[in-house]
Write a protein that holds these residues in place. Sequence first.
Motif, mmCIF file in Angstrom:
data_model
loop_
_atom_site.group_PDB
_atom_site.id
_atom_site.type_symbol
_atom_site.label_atom_id
_atom_site.label_comp_id
_atom_site.label_asym_id
_atom_site.label_seq_id
_atom_site.Cartn_x
_atom_site.Cartn_y
_atom_site.Cartn_z
ATOM 1 N N ASN A 175 54.216 33.749 -123.812
ATOM 2 C CA ASN A 175 53.714 34.149 -124.069
ATOM 3 C C ASN A 175 52.348 34.099 -124.498
ATOM 4 O OD1 ASN A 175 54.152 36.366 -121.613
ATOM 5 N ND2 ASN A 175 56.116 36.582 -123.763
ATOM 6 N N TYR A 176 52.746 33.712 -125.858
ATOM 7 C CA TYR A 176 50.961 33.452 -126.817
ATOM 8 C C TYR A 176 50.931 31.256 -126.949
ATOM 9 C CZ TYR A 176 55.399 33.509 -129.978
ATOM 10 O OH TYR A 176 56.269 33.364 -130.354
ATOM 11 N N ASP A 177 51.917 30.475 -126.847
ATOM 12 C CA ASP A 177 51.526 29.282 -127.648
ATOM 13 C C ASP A 177 50.738 28.881 -126.546
ATOM 14 O OD1 ASP A 177 52.480 27.220 -129.695
ATOM 15 O OD2 ASP A 177 52.775 26.540 -127.292
ATOM 16 N N LEU A 178 49.649 27.823 -127.101
ATOM 17 C CA LEU A 178 48.444 27.906 -126.136
ATOM 18 C C LEU A 178 48.692 25.957 -125.539
ATOM 19 C CD1 LEU A 178 45.497 27.834 -129.170
ATOM 20 C CD2 LEU A 178 45.561 29.383 -127.074
ATOM 21 N N LEU A 179 49.727 25.581 -126.618
ATOM 22 C CA LEU A 179 49.680 24.155 -126.218
ATOM 23 C C LEU A 179 50.968 24.888 -124.272
ATOM 24 C CD1 LEU A 179 50.190 20.913 -125.067
ATOM 25 C CD2 LEU A 179 51.168 20.961 -126.972
ATOM 26 N N ALA A 180 52.510 25.521 -124.667
ATOM 27 C CA ALA A 180 52.853 25.588 -123.058
ATOM 28 C C ALA A 180 52.344 26.246 -122.537
ATOM 29 C CB ALA A 180 53.960 26.459 -124.167
ATOM 30 N N LYS A 181 51.537 27.636 -122.042
ATOM 31 C CA LYS A 181 50.518 27.840 -120.995
ATOM 32 C C LYS A 181 49.781 26.176 -120.827
ATOM 33 C CE LYS A 181 49.501 32.118 -123.751
ATOM 34 N NZ LYS A 181 48.505 33.052 -123.454
ATOM 35 N N ARG A 182 49.483 25.343 -121.381
ATOM 36 C CA ARG A 182 49.146 24.695 -120.525
ATOM 37 C C ARG A 182 50.189 23.404 -119.880
ATOM 38 N NH1 ARG A 182 44.034 23.974 -121.022
ATOM 39 N NH2 ARG A 182 42.319 25.442 -122.317
ATOM 40 N N TRP A 183 50.805 23.440 -120.881
ATOM 41 C CA TRP A 183 52.301 22.372 -120.277
ATOM 42 C C TRP A 183 53.259 23.198 -120.570
ATOM 43 C CZ3 TRP A 183 54.660 18.201 -123.562
ATOM 44 C CH2 TRP A 183 55.568 17.300 -122.419
ATOM 45 N N VAL A 184 54.085 23.264 -119.610
ATOM 46 C CA VAL A 184 55.296 24.097 -119.777
ATOM 47 C C VAL A 184 56.013 23.618 -120.294
ATOM 48 C CG1 VAL A 184 57.134 25.637 -118.534
ATOM 49 C CG2 VAL A 184 54.502 25.965 -118.271
ATOM 50 N N PRO A 185 56.539 22.399 -119.995
ATOM 51 C CA PRO A 185 57.550 21.721 -120.580
ATOM 52 C C PRO A 185 58.310 21.992 -121.917
ATOM 53 C CG PRO A 185 57.049 20.335 -118.613
ATOM 54 C CD PRO A 185 56.330 21.335 -119.382
ATOM 55 N N TYR A 186 56.993 21.933 -122.840
ATOM 56 C CA TYR A 186 56.680 22.272 -124.347
ATOM 57 C C TYR A 186 57.132 23.183 -124.733
ATOM 58 C CZ TYR A 186 54.504 22.285 -129.261
ATOM 59 O OH TYR A 186 54.201 22.654 -130.551
ATOM 60 N N SER A 187 57.523 24.804 -124.420
ATOM 61 C CA SER A 187 58.068 25.765 -124.822
ATOM 62 C C SER A 187 59.929 25.327 -124.232
ATOM 63 C CB SER A 187 57.840 26.423 -123.550
ATOM 64 O OG SER A 187 58.667 26.024 -122.799
ATOM 65 N N TYR A 188 60.225 23.907 -123.850
ATOM 66 C CA TYR A 188 61.428 23.930 -124.086
ATOM 67 C C TYR A 188 61.878 22.817 -124.952
ATOM 68 C CZ TYR A 188 62.164 26.209 -119.802
ATOM 69 O OH TYR A 188 61.805 27.428 -118.684
ATOM 70 N N ILE A 189 60.764 21.937 -125.216
ATOM 71 C CA ILE A 189 61.082 20.405 -126.568
ATOM 72 C C ILE A 189 61.147 21.667 -127.808
ATOM 73 C CG2 ILE A 189 59.771 18.709 -127.273
ATOM 74 C CD1 ILE A 189 58.726 18.612 -124.701
ATOM 75 N N TYR A 190 60.001 22.249 -128.054
ATOM 76 C CA TYR A 190 59.732 22.471 -128.798
ATOM 77 C C TYR A 190 60.619 23.125 -129.689
ATOM 78 C CZ TYR A 190 57.931 25.822 -132.654
ATOM 79 O OH TYR A 190 57.963 26.631 -134.048
ATOM 80 N N PRO A 191 62.123 24.356 -129.983
ATOM 81 C CA PRO A 191 63.038 24.416 -130.506
ATOM 82 C C PRO A 191 63.834 23.036 -131.002
ATOM 83 C CG PRO A 191 63.407 25.153 -128.278
ATOM 84 C CD PRO A 191 61.925 25.187 -128.538
ATOM 85 N N TYR A 192 63.782 22.306 -129.977
ATOM 86 C CA TYR A 192 64.873 20.615 -130.044
ATOM 87 C C TYR A 192 64.114 19.598 -131.424
ATOM 88 C CZ TYR A 192 67.476 21.670 -125.833
ATOM 89 O OH TYR A 192 68.545 22.307 -125.752
ATOM 90 N N ALA A 193 62.711 19.318 -130.999
ATOM 91 C CA ALA A 193 61.784 18.961 -131.997
ATOM 92 C C ALA A 193 61.715 19.833 -133.973
ATOM 93 C CB ALA A 193 59.739 19.382 -131.475
ATOM 94 N N GLU A 194 61.794 21.044 -133.363
ATOM 95 C CA GLU A 194 61.736 21.282 -135.125
ATOM 96 C C GLU A 194 63.058 21.587 -135.414
ATOM 97 O OE1 GLU A 194 61.218 26.315 -136.316
ATOM 98 O OE2 GLU A 194 62.125 26.126 -134.575
ATOM 99 N N GLY A 195 63.946 21.285 -134.705
ATOM 100 C CA GLY A 195 65.397 21.112 -135.861
ATOM 101 C C GLY A 195 65.537 19.728 -135.672
ATOM 102 N N LEU A 196 65.304 18.861 -135.186
ATOM 103 C CA LEU A 196 65.542 17.687 -135.415
ATOM 104 C C LEU A 196 64.513 17.044 -136.613
ATOM 105 C CD1 LEU A 196 66.072 14.211 -135.453
ATOM 106 C CD2 LEU A 196 63.620 14.370 -133.163
ATOM 107 N N ALA A 197 63.611 17.971 -136.763
ATOM 108 C CA ALA A 197 62.100 17.326 -138.019
ATOM 109 C C ALA A 197 62.954 18.175 -139.125
ATOM 110 C CB ALA A 197 61.582 17.890 -137.705
ATOM 111 N N GLY A 198 64.300 19.163 -138.821
ATOM 112 C CA GLY A 198 64.243 19.982 -140.348
ATOM 113 C C GLY A 198 66.093 18.910 -140.512
#
Length: 261
Positions: free
Chosen positions: A156-179
């Motif tokens: 609904n709001y993320d600028l990259l996810a709107k352009r590349w839908v797979p990013y909406s699935y990658i984001y939580p994994y990336a956040e968890g890995l970085a943490g």
Amino acid sequence: MLDRTNPGADRKAILYRMVMPGHTCPYGLKAKDLLRRSGYAVDDHHLTTREETDAFKAKHAVATTPQVFIDGERIGGYDDLRRFLGKPVADPKATTYRPVVVLFTLTALTAMAASYAVSGTPFTLKAAEWFIAFSMVALAMLKLQNVESFATMFLNYDLLAKRWVPYSYIYPYAEGLAGVLMVAGALNWLSIPTALFIGTIGAVSVFKAVYIDKRELKCACVGGSSNVPLGFISLTENLMMIAMAIWMAAAALGYTAPHAM
């Protein structure tokens, strides 16, 4: 007549609730407990079969159980009982900051507990660093409980996810890995750019949606089923990741205290 101005004055209530071998109605238990805590003597009637339950519903023209009666008058179910007793009834659709308040409180306490276990005091720079890293892991965990729901809300709001839908699935994994890597202080070459990248895009996306476009949206920060409004909390989540990435990069380059991650 039932005195609604002083609900506890009658002190007697009749409760009909489902108690079957394979199912005990949780709302029936809550209604019974609430009545007793409110000073009522409870005449507790068990509906022990589906047929008995259906017959009770048909007789009283009700759709659900439990049902509470006081002085011959039907009060209703658990929520109705709470209203009758003057207690608040939660609106499942209402917006709330409770999930993020609880999350940040517990991650802060966990970080301080870890600091105390390691250094004997909860108030250390390491505790502050762990607080951010633990929060990232906890937030990622909530998103990953239902990644489809998160992705839908995130789009609904993320600028990259709107352009590349797979990013909406990658984001939580990336956040968890970085943490996780930030907690360990390992693979900084991966955790720092990951946190900086997703944090920056997230912050810009939230700022644009809320403060420029003035959109009223739900925040996907604690998962796709939350009723947390998009705004300050989600912006804070992303700014925390950016700050942590910059801090760790500075530490790696020798610009901060030597005990930093």
